[in-house]
Design an enzyme around this catalytic site. Structure first.
Site, short mmCIF file in Angstrom:
data_model
loop_
_atom_site.label_atom_id
_atom_site.label_comp_id
_atom_site.label_asym_id
_atom_site.label_seq_id
_atom_site.Cartn_x
_atom_site.Cartn_y
_atom_site.Cartn_z
N ASP A 15 -10.28 -3.61 -5.27
CA ASP A 15 -9.32 -2.60 -4.63
C ASP A 15 -9.43 -1.17 -5.59
O ASP A 15 -9.36 -1.51 -6.75
CB ASP A 15 -7.88 -3.16 -4.49
N HIS A 30 -8.26 -4.78 -0.74
CA HIS A 30 -7.01 -3.99 -0.06
C HIS A 30 -6.67 -4.60 1.24
O HIS A 30 -7.52 -4.70 2.17
CB HIS A 30 -7.08 -2.59 -0.22
N SER A 70 0.81 -0.94 0.11
CA SER A 70 0.09 0.15 0.12
C SER A 70 0.94 1.35 0.08
O SER A 70 1.58 1.43 -0.93
CB SER A 70 -1.19 0.01 1.35
#
Length: 319
Positions: free
Chosen positions: A261, A291, A166
């Protein structure tokens, strides 16, 4: 509530519902600074997910002098008494705003165990207190230290992979681009990129499709970018939005993408642009996952499969 979507991996959907139920037992996490209380709640939700997993020969918290302060790093070594080990420097995710080496401890241990390498995780400064480029520069300084002095910790400075998830994958890409300019002699063996933030663009197809109901929302991403890069001009900088940069000369990449996501489109675009730049890319999309799915290793088989694949890739590129 999780979105009604037949594409959900059943285990992922159950995990999502479990986490939302746990969060419902706490006060709501407000996306408003100051964030101390919200960070404590986020840690309380995520740290229990690190339970279990491999036991290391050595797990130690160590300090590095970085940019005028002492930066905490966690070092995992899977083998005792081994010679200099190749190393994965792994940068945790959390929107540049929260999480830590504690919330990502299990993931780091898993990579160390499966690849037979050391893993070093920097506890970089969070935003909005430390906006762009402080976290980027701190992580770059950690890489420089490993490359020049890592042998003192039993690390092989000639075999380094940089990775993250991320916002951590964003920082990993940004650091790789920065070091390509500033430290051309520092050669990375690879980049491990898990569902990264690669551009400040909220108009992609996946932002429209997965705006709400899939754990990471468009609203959260707007907040994270406002904290990390509050100046609009900074979001055009390839060190903050690496999809906007020249990607030539980067090392081999492993790109793991969650299907459901908001960041899926920019991850696919990153894979395409890396290949167009002549970079070797291995890419996998994990169907039905959201995610952050790597934190669900105790609950979701897809997370364990992703870690297994990454461990094998790390073993190959580190040699």
């Amino acid at each position: 509530m999780p979105a009604q979507d037949p594409r959900w991996d059943p285990e992922m959907l159950a995990f999502q519902a479990m986490m939302e139920a746990r969060a419902a037992d706490q006060p709501p996490i407000l996306l408003v600074p100051p964030l101390d209380a919200a960070r404590a709640q986020t840690d309380a939700l995520n740290t229990p997910l690190t339970e279990g997993g491999p036991v290391m020969a050595e797990s130690a918290d160590r300090w590095l002098p970085v940019r005028g302060r002492r930066l905490l790093c966690r070092l995992h070594r899977p083998q005792a008494g081994a010679g200099p080990l190749p190393v994965l420097v792994y940068i945790h995710g959390g929107g540049w705003v929260w999480n830590s080496i504690d919330t990502h401890d299990r993931l780091m241990r898993e990579y160390a165990n499966r690849a037979g390498c050391a893993v070093l995780g920097p506890d970089y400064a969070l935003s909005p207190e430390a906006p762009f480029p402080q976290a980027l520069e701190e992580c770059a300084a950690v890489l420089r230290w490993v490359a020049t002095q890592g042998a003192a910790w039993g690390l092989d400075p000639s075999r380094i992979v940089l990775g993250g998830d991320s916002a951590g994958a964003n920082l990993a890409m940004g650091v790789a681009l920065l070091l390509r300019q500033t430290d051309p002699a520092l050669k990375l063996r690879g980049l491990l990129l898990n569902y990264g933030v690669f551009d400040a663009d909220f108009a992609t197809p996946s932002y429209a499709e997965f705006a709400d109901g899939y754990f990471l929302t468009r609203e959260k991403m707007r907040f994270y970018w406002d904290c990390y890069a509050p100046r609009p001009a900074d979001r055009l900088n390839p060190l903050a939005s690496p999809l906007r940069g020249d990607l030539t000369g980067l090392p081999p990449c492993l790109l793991h993408i969650a299907e459901l996501d908001v960041l899926a489109a920019e991850n696919r675009a990153m894979g395409d642009k890396l290949r167009a730049a002549g970079v070797a890319v291995e890419q996998a999309v994990f169907p039905g996952t959201a995610h952050g799915f790597l934190r669900s290793m105790n609950h979701v088989a897809a997370a364990r499969s992703a870690v297994e694949q990454a461990g094998a890739w790390l073993g190959r590129v580190l040699g």
